[in-house]
Design a protein around this motif. Structure first.
Motif, mmCIF file in Angstrom:
data_model
loop_
_atom_site.group_PDB
_atom_site.id
_atom_site.type_symbol
_atom_site.label_atom_id
_atom_site.label_comp_id
_atom_site.label_asym_id
_atom_site.label_seq_id
_atom_site.Cartn_x
_atom_site.Cartn_y
_atom_site.Cartn_z
ATOM 1 N N ASP A 1 0.857 -1.190 0.000
ATOM 2 C CA ASP A 1 0.000 0.000 0.000
ATOM 3 C C ASP A 1 0.887 1.230 0.000
ATOM 4 O O ASP A 1 1.618 1.479 0.978
ATOM 5 N N ASP A 2 0.865 1.965 -1.138
ATOM 6 C CA ASP A 2 1.649 3.196 -1.266
ATOM 7 C C ASP A 2 3.138 2.959 -0.997
ATOM 8 O O ASP A 2 3.803 3.752 -0.326
ATOM 9 N N GLY A 3 3.672 1.828 -1.507
ATOM 10 C CA GLY A 3 5.098 1.540 -1.405
ATOM 11 C C GLY A 3 5.548 0.874 -0.130
ATOM 12 O O GLY A 3 6.735 0.601 0.020
ATOM 13 N N SER A 4 4.633 0.597 0.784
ATOM 14 C CA SER A 4 4.994 -0.035 2.051
ATOM 15 C C SER A 4 4.234 -1.352 2.205
ATOM 16 O O SER A 4 3.179 -1.551 1.593
ATOM 17 N N VAL A 5 4.771 -2.234 3.033
ATOM 18 C CA VAL A 5 4.107 -3.507 3.297
ATOM 19 C C VAL A 5 2.973 -3.269 4.287
ATOM 20 O O VAL A 5 3.196 -2.840 5.425
ATOM 21 N N ALA A 6 1.751 -3.587 3.837
ATOM 22 C CA ALA A 6 0.581 -3.420 4.710
ATOM 23 C C ALA A 6 0.235 -4.711 5.428
ATOM 24 O O ALA A 6 -0.498 -4.701 6.424
ATOM 25 N N GLY A 7 0.751 -5.830 4.923
ATOM 26 C CA GLY A 7 0.476 -7.115 5.567
ATOM 27 C C GLY A 7 1.132 -8.253 4.824
ATOM 28 O O GLY A 7 1.340 -8.182 3.607
ATOM 29 N N ILE A 8 1.491 -9.324 5.562
ATOM 30 C CA ILE A 8 2.073 -10.530 4.974
ATOM 31 C C ILE A 8 1.394 -11.732 5.625
ATOM 32 O O ILE A 8 1.252 -11.805 6.857
ATOM 33 N N GLY A 9 0.965 -12.694 4.809
ATOM 34 C CA GLY A 9 0.337 -13.898 5.351
ATOM 35 C C GLY A 9 -0.442 -14.629 4.281
ATOM 36 O O GLY A 9 -0.395 -14.283 3.090
ATOM 37 N N THR A 10 -1.186 -15.651 4.712
ATOM 38 C CA THR A 10 -2.067 -16.348 3.786
ATOM 39 C C THR A 10 -3.360 -15.548 3.635
ATOM 40 O O THR A 10 -3.592 -14.558 4.337
ATOM 41 N N HIS A 11 -4.217 -16.012 2.718
ATOM 42 C CA HIS A 11 -5.491 -15.328 2.494
ATOM 43 C C HIS A 11 -6.293 -15.264 3.793
ATOM 44 O O HIS A 11 -6.811 -14.190 4.170
ATOM 45 N N GLU A 12 -6.369 -16.398 4.480
ATOM 46 C CA GLU A 12 -7.164 -16.450 5.718
ATOM 47 C C GLU A 12 -6.576 -15.521 6.778
ATOM 48 O O GLU A 12 -7.314 -14.816 7.478
ATOM 49 N N GLU A 13 -5.260 -15.523 6.913
ATOM 50 C CA GLU A 13 -4.626 -14.673 7.923
ATOM 51 C C GLU A 13 -4.852 -13.187 7.625
ATOM 52 O O GLU A 13 -5.176 -12.411 8.535
ATOM 53 N N LEU A 14 -4.694 -12.823 6.367
ATOM 54 C CA LEU A 14 -4.843 -11.409 5.989
ATOM 55 C C LEU A 14 -6.282 -10.938 6.119
ATOM 56 O O LEU A 14 -6.531 -9.763 6.425
ATOM 57 N N MET A 15 -7.222 -11.835 5.893
ATOM 58 C CA MET A 15 -8.634 -11.458 6.032
ATOM 59 C C MET A 15 -8.967 -11.066 7.474
ATOM 60 O O MET A 15 -9.902 -10.310 7.745
ATOM 61 N N GLY A 16 -8.153 -11.571 8.400
ATOM 62 C CA GLY A 16 -8.401 -11.249 9.801
ATOM 63 C C GLY A 16 -7.542 -10.126 10.341
ATOM 64 O O GLY A 16 -7.858 -9.543 11.384
ATOM 65 N N THR A 17 -6.414 -9.806 9.618
ATOM 66 C CA THR A 17 -5.460 -8.860 10.209
ATOM 67 C C THR A 17 -5.153 -7.636 9.342
ATOM 68 O O THR A 17 -4.584 -6.666 9.847
ATOM 69 N N CYS A 18 -5.484 -7.652 8.039
ATOM 70 C CA CYS A 18 -5.035 -6.590 7.129
ATOM 71 C C CYS A 18 -6.226 -5.854 6.523
ATOM 72 O O CYS A 18 -6.874 -6.362 5.591
ATOM 73 N N PRO A 19 -6.523 -4.637 6.985
ATOM 74 C CA PRO A 19 -7.652 -3.864 6.443
ATOM 75 C C PRO A 19 -7.517 -3.572 4.946
ATOM 76 O O PRO A 19 -8.502 -3.558 4.220
#
Length: 577
Positions: A543-561
């Motif tokens: 997001d805008d050149g920075s890492v907004a989240g790393i993980g699997t689909h399930e993990e990101l669905m719970g932690t990455c807006p």
């Protein structure tokens, strides 16, 4: 031009012999008027026919010898100039191939094309003129003056008046013309730029009904270069009448005063005829020199432009042969460690503090909005750009310590915009691996889901691909580009948004085959669609050149807006569809 003269070294002997034959040719030409003078004064005046035949044959022989010298000299000069041009073009092309994308942006593709073709041709042409005229012009001028004075010193005073007038006229015209020679090369760059944009963007132009606008745009650039060319031609057109006027007036003066000297018995008719020819040789040699000195400034402008390209130090330096640094990271895979990158002149970095590891046998997916830095991140791995801060390591080795050829041989790359070359389907796939067998090509095409449509083409794998892949669809181009990367059997596969033109069914089948076939290789996929990255082992959200989240689909669905927002927006679109 002096800096480019190093490319003449392999042709030193042909160049020397060319000058020698030009020297001999000039001597023969200087001897001819004297022979004619002898025929007139001794043979014709005295009615000695045997003498006329004898000297006539001798004159014919000298003429033939001069012709042979001219042919040999021109052949050698052409060989030297053409070889020089070929070597400079090869050198420039090889040097441009070392450029990073940054240098291409700075110089411009259209300007590089003009410099590699037109500018080198200008220098090549002038070097040929130098070989042919640099010896001939001074020798004919000096030799002509000596012979004219020898024939009649007093009559030579006519030349004292006319030669400065001739030189002054040439100087004035040259001063007026040289600025236009400098301007025309830049205007040619501009016209090539407009033409290239119109040819590559023809579909967009037509779809927006902007054909007339582009015709007017090209016409403006064309008119600009045309007006400059007209001004140059006007100056050059004025040169010839002026030169001929001076030369003809000189001839009239020579005949007038020469006639008076013949009447007084101080000069013979043959000597006057020879004197006129020597005067013409002197003036033509000055004209040759003038042409050369008018062309040299234009060639100098071109040489400067060529040297600018050859003098560019690529931003990406190949470190082959450099002492290897000790490995500080033993973990296998592609490792980004606090990587930051900024484009030249950008207000803020395109990527900031990126850290992650892409491991063998796993699929690493990168997703994010437009301008998030996904393609930039991928381009750092094969060193299309170099990081401003941080490091990228492959199996513990910094990519900056790996020779470029070795680094890129480890990578199978599919660009965001699929590029195909003119040739057969098989040749395009084999571009990724020259040693690939027909069976390996078919297998790569099968994995890339390209085998089916290739089989339906008229000649299968021998079917011709048009320039730029114009005769295949966007999805077919993407699949051929993927097959080209897969046939390489590389340790690292980089796919930059290479599924965007595929339907969901083909996308799913291709990803399933990739997962089976890539084995222990590293697979990094950049994608816009959530369905493409859904089953990846690791998803990196930018997001805008920075890492907004790393993980699997399930993990990101719970932690990455940010990821949740992307999924929600795409699911809505799919449901509406």
């Amino acid at each position: 031009m002096i800096r480019l003269s190093r490319y003449l070294k392999p042709y030193m002997w042909p160049a020397i012999f060319s000058v020698i034959f030009v020297f001999l040719q000039s001597l023969a030409n200087l001897y001819l008027p004297t022979l004619m003078s002898d025929i007139v004064d001794t043979g014709i005046v005295k009615g000695d026919l045997p003498y006329i035949y004898k000297m006539g044959l001798w004159m014919l022989l000298v003429t033939l010898i001069a012709g042979v010298f001219t042919v040999i000299a021109n052949y050698l000069a052409s060989k030297v100039a053409a070889g020089f041009g070929r070597d400079v073009r090869n050198s420039m092309f090889a040097h441009v191939e070392t450029f990073s994308l940054k240098e291409f942006d700075v110089v411009g593709t259209s300007s590089l094309i003009t410099r590699t073709t037109n500018d080198i041709a200008q220098v090549e042409q002038v070097y040929m003129m130098i070989l042919k005229m640099m010896t001939m012009a001074p020798l004919m001028c000096i030799g002509g003056i000596i012979m004219a004075v020898y024939k009649d010193a007093k009559l030579s005073l006519v030349l004292v008046v006319t030669l400065p007038l001739l030189i002054a006229g040439i100087t004035v015209l040259a001063k007026k013309g040289i600025p236009y020679f400098k301007a025309i090369q830049k205007k040619m760059d501009r016209m090539n730029l407009v033409l290239r944009e119109e040819l590559t963007g023809i579909r967009v132009i037509r779809s927006f009904n902007r054909t007339k606008h582009e015709i007017n745009r090209f016409d403006a650039a064309n008119q600009d270069i045309t007006q400059t060319s007209i001004k140059i031609n006007q100056i050059m057109a004025a040169a010839m009448p002026l030169m001929m006027l001076i030369m003809n007036l000189s001839t009239v003066a020579i005949v007038w005063f020469g006639g008076l000297r013949i009447n007084s018995g101080s000069m013979q008719v043959g000597d006057l005829m020879a004197f006129i020819q020597y005067a013409m040789q002197i003036m033509f040699s000055i004209l040759m020199g003038a042409m050369m000195f008018i062309m040299i400034p234009r060639a100098q402008v071109s040489a400067v432009r060529v040297n600018e390209v050859l003098g560019i130090r690529p931003d990406i330096i190949d470190d082959a042969g450099r002492e290897m640094k000790p490995e500080v990271e033993k973990e296998r895979g592609v490792i980004f460690n606090d990587v930051t990158y900024s484009y030249p002149g950008a207000e803020k970095p395109a990527l900031s503090h990126i850290s992650f590891t892409a491991r063998p046998g796993e699929t690493t997916a990168i997703i994010g909005g437009t301008g998030a830095g996904k393609s930039t991140l991928l381009n750092l791995i094969p060193r299309f750009f170099d990081t401003a801060r941080g490091s990228i390591r492959i199996d513990g080795r910094d990519v900056r310590d790996i020779p470029l050829e070795e680094l890129r041989s480890m990578i199978g790359y599919v660009p965001q915009k699929a590029v195909l070359f003119n040739g057969t389907v098989a040749e395009n796939i084999r571009y990724g691996n020259e040693q690939a067998s027909d069976e390996e090509i078919r297998e790569a095409a099968r994995i890339a889901q390209a085998d089916e449509f290739i089989s339906e083409m008229g000649e299968g794998y021998q079917s011709q691909i048009a320039q730029g892949g114009k005769n295949v669809s966007g999805g077919q181009k993407q699949r051929l580009a993927i097959a080209r990367a897969l046939v390489r059997k590389a340790e690292i596969n980089l796919l930059d948004d290479s599924f965007s033109a595929l339907d969901y069914r083909t996308d799913a089948r291709l990803r399933a085959e990739l997962a089976k076939q890539t084995g222990e290789s590293i697979l990094i996929i950049v994608a816009q669609r959530v369905s493409t990255v859904l089953h990846a082992d690791k998803i990196i959200v930018l997001d805008d050149g920075s890492v907004a989240g790393i993980g699997t689909h399930e993990e990101l669905m719970g932690t990455c807006p940010v990821y949740q927002e992307i999924v929600a927006s795409q699911l809505k679109k799919e449901e509406l569809a």
